[in-house]
Design an enzyme around this catalytic site. Structure first.
Site, short mmCIF file in Angstrom:
data_model
loop_
_atom_site.label_atom_id
_atom_site.label_comp_id
_atom_site.label_asym_id
_atom_site.label_seq_id
_atom_site.Cartn_x
_atom_site.Cartn_y
_atom_site.Cartn_z
N LEU A 20 47.47 -61.87 104.15
CA LEU A 20 47.12 -61.59 105.54
C LEU A 20 45.86 -62.37 105.95
CD1 LEU A 20 47.76 -57.77 105.48
CD2 LEU A 20 49.00 -59.42 106.89
N THR A 66 42.29 -65.73 95.12
CA THR A 66 42.94 -64.46 94.81
C THR A 66 43.61 -64.51 93.46
OG1 THR A 66 44.35 -62.71 95.73
CG2 THR A 66 45.07 -64.96 96.10
N LYS A 70 40.55 -65.26 90.09
CA LYS A 70 39.20 -64.82 90.49
C LYS A 70 38.16 -65.04 89.39
CE LYS A 70 40.43 -61.53 94.08
NZ LYS A 70 40.18 -60.21 94.67
N GLY A 130 41.40 -46.39 86.58
CA GLY A 130 41.65 -47.77 86.17
C GLY A 130 40.42 -48.37 85.54
N ALA A 131 40.65 -49.42 84.74
CA ALA A 131 39.51 -50.08 84.07
C ALA A 131 39.76 -51.58 83.96
CB ALA A 131 39.30 -49.45 82.69
N GLY A 132 40.39 -52.15 84.99
CA GLY A 132 40.57 -53.60 85.05
C GLY A 132 39.36 -54.23 85.74
N THR A 156 44.21 -46.84 78.89
CA THR A 156 43.63 -47.39 77.66
C THR A 156 42.13 -47.06 77.68
OG1 THR A 156 45.18 -49.20 77.98
CG2 THR A 156 43.49 -49.52 76.29
N GLY A 250 43.22 -49.38 101.40
CA GLY A 250 42.36 -50.55 101.19
C GLY A 250 42.38 -51.57 102.33
P1 ATR Z 1 42.62 -55.97 87.98
O1 ATR Z 1 41.83 -57.00 87.25
O2 ATR Z 1 43.21 -56.46 89.28
O3 ATR Z 1 41.89 -54.70 88.15
P2 ATR Z 1 44.15 -55.34 85.61
O4 ATR Z 1 43.09 -55.87 84.76
O5 ATR Z 1 45.55 -55.72 85.32
O6 ATR Z 1 43.95 -55.68 87.14
O7 ATR Z 1 43.98 -53.73 85.59
C1 ATR Z 1 44.96 -52.92 86.01
C2 ATR Z 1 44.56 -51.47 85.75
O8 ATR Z 1 45.67 -50.70 86.09
C3 ATR Z 1 44.26 -51.15 84.29
O9 ATR Z 1 43.29 -50.15 84.26
C4 ATR Z 1 45.59 -50.63 83.78
O10 ATR Z 1 45.50 -49.73 82.70
P3 ATR Z 1 45.40 -50.27 81.19
O11 ATR Z 1 44.00 -50.72 81.01
O12 ATR Z 1 45.74 -49.10 80.35
O13 ATR Z 1 46.40 -51.38 81.08
C5 ATR Z 1 46.07 -49.89 84.98
N1 ATR Z 1 47.50 -49.72 84.96
C6 ATR Z 1 48.43 -50.65 85.27
N2 ATR Z 1 49.67 -50.12 85.15
C7 ATR Z 1 49.51 -48.83 84.78
C8 ATR Z 1 50.40 -47.74 84.53
N3 ATR Z 1 51.72 -47.88 84.66
N4 ATR Z 1 49.87 -46.54 84.17
C9 ATR Z 1 48.55 -46.38 84.05
N5 ATR Z 1 47.65 -47.38 84.29
C10 ATR Z 1 48.12 -48.57 84.65
#
Ligand code: ATR
Length: 286
Positions: A20, A66, A70, A130-132, A156, A250
């Site tokens: 967008l 994007t 990044k 989440g922890a990405g 995780t 978002g």
């Molecule tokens: P980004 O850098 O964009 O944040 P990412 O590093 O792929 O993307 O992180 C995605 C997040 O979504 C992670 O926390 C992932 O959990 P894991 O660390 O356990 O992989 C979480 N995630 C993605 N799919 C998931 C699912 N089906 N159930 C639970 N958590 C999920």
């Protein structure tokens, strides 16, 4: 009207077809009477360095970056803004003498969106799902803006621990903690939390999924902020509202990361009125 003086900005990513950002930037350029166009650049795997070099050679004024580049783009920049360096991810490149300078406007964008939505951070207890890379940046934003406690819940748990440790060593005290998603009930009896959904779970076309299935979790949430903007009401948001919380998506973060990038490229301030009209244009294009 494009002519010999038209400046070009663009988006580097893969895929870029559903973006967008052209709607935001071309509308702003039109309204501000800036001779500028914004186009998507689909950059194939392994070519991001060539893309940055080529963009500089072509006198491109600035780019957004994007998924999935990044972080991968970092070695190809001449300079890095301190916030982007701390986050370890760049979403905006600004042309400078001899190369591009990298910025992260995602987190300032989220902050501006939360301010506008009247979502307080100071003295709040916060859950991050989440922890990405995005969750990590959000964790830093939360402590920087005065959250009293940050709990990172992730499938995780090791990844959540790594972020919590980094945040705590940055603050010099223990504000952040990590738990597996399944252990949220340890938080019961501590009041309700501002909860930020920072995973990609629930994004179109998987809108029936949600990272936290257990309904009891949502009793802990007073405000649910989902960083997903498509669909506009995610399952996480619905569950939050069904349990009496406020919920946001978002879309405003997307708007403001764009507006801050535009301000960096052109040096012009975007007034609140124009931001609101741009938001409507963006929503209409979704
Ligand atoms: P980004 O850098 O964009 O944040 P990412 O590093 O792929 O993307 O992180 C995605 C997040 O979504 C992670 O926390 C992932 O959990 P894991 O660390 O356990 O992989 C979480 N995630 C993605 N799919 C998931 C699912 N089906 N159930 C639970 N958590 C999920």
């Amino acid at each position: 009207m494009m002519d010999g003086y038209t400046r070009c900005c663009g988006l580097i990513g893969c895929p870029v077809e559903h973006t967008l950002s052209p709607v935001i930037h071309n509308f702003l350029a039109g309204e501000k009477k800036e001779n500028l166009v914004y186009v998507p650049f689909h950059v194939s795997e392994g070519l991001v360095g060539d893309a940055v070099k080529g963009a500089y050679a072509l006198n491109i004024l600035g780019c957004n970056v994007t998924v999935p580049y990044k972080s991968e783009v970092l070695p190809y920049l001449k300079e890095l803004d301190p916030l982007a360096a701390r986050i370890g991810a760049v979403n905006t490149l600004v042309r400078t003498e001899g190369g591009f300078k990298g910025y992260n406007t995602d987190m300032p964008g989220l902050y501006r969106a939360m301010l506008e939505d009247a979502v307080a951070i100071r003295d709040e207890q916060v859950i991050i799902l989440g922890a990405g890379g995005v969750a990590r940046a959000v964790a830093f934003l939360m402590v920087e803006k005065g959250a009293s406690r940050v709990v990172i819940l992730n499938r995780t748990v090791q990844k959540a621990h790594m972020i919590a440790e980094e945040v705590n060593s940055f603050c010099g005290r223990k504000i952040a903690e990590a738990k597996p998603l399944t252990q949220y009930h340890e938080l019961e009896g501590n009041g309700r939390f501002l909860t930020i959904q920072a995973t990609s779970v629930g994004m179109y076309p998987y809108e029936d999924s949600v990272v936290m299935e257990e309904e009891a979790f949502y009793n802990l949430v007073h405000t649910g902020y989902d960083l997903i903007f498509n669909p506009s009401c995610t399952r996480f948001m619905r569950l939050t509202m069904e349990h009496g919380g406020r919920a946001f998506n978002g879309a405003k973060m997307l708007l403001y990361q764009g507006i801050i990038a535009y301000e960096l490229w052109t040096g012009k301030k975007i007034e609140q009125d124009l931001a609101e009209v741009t938001f409507q244009k963006m929503l209409a294009a979704m």
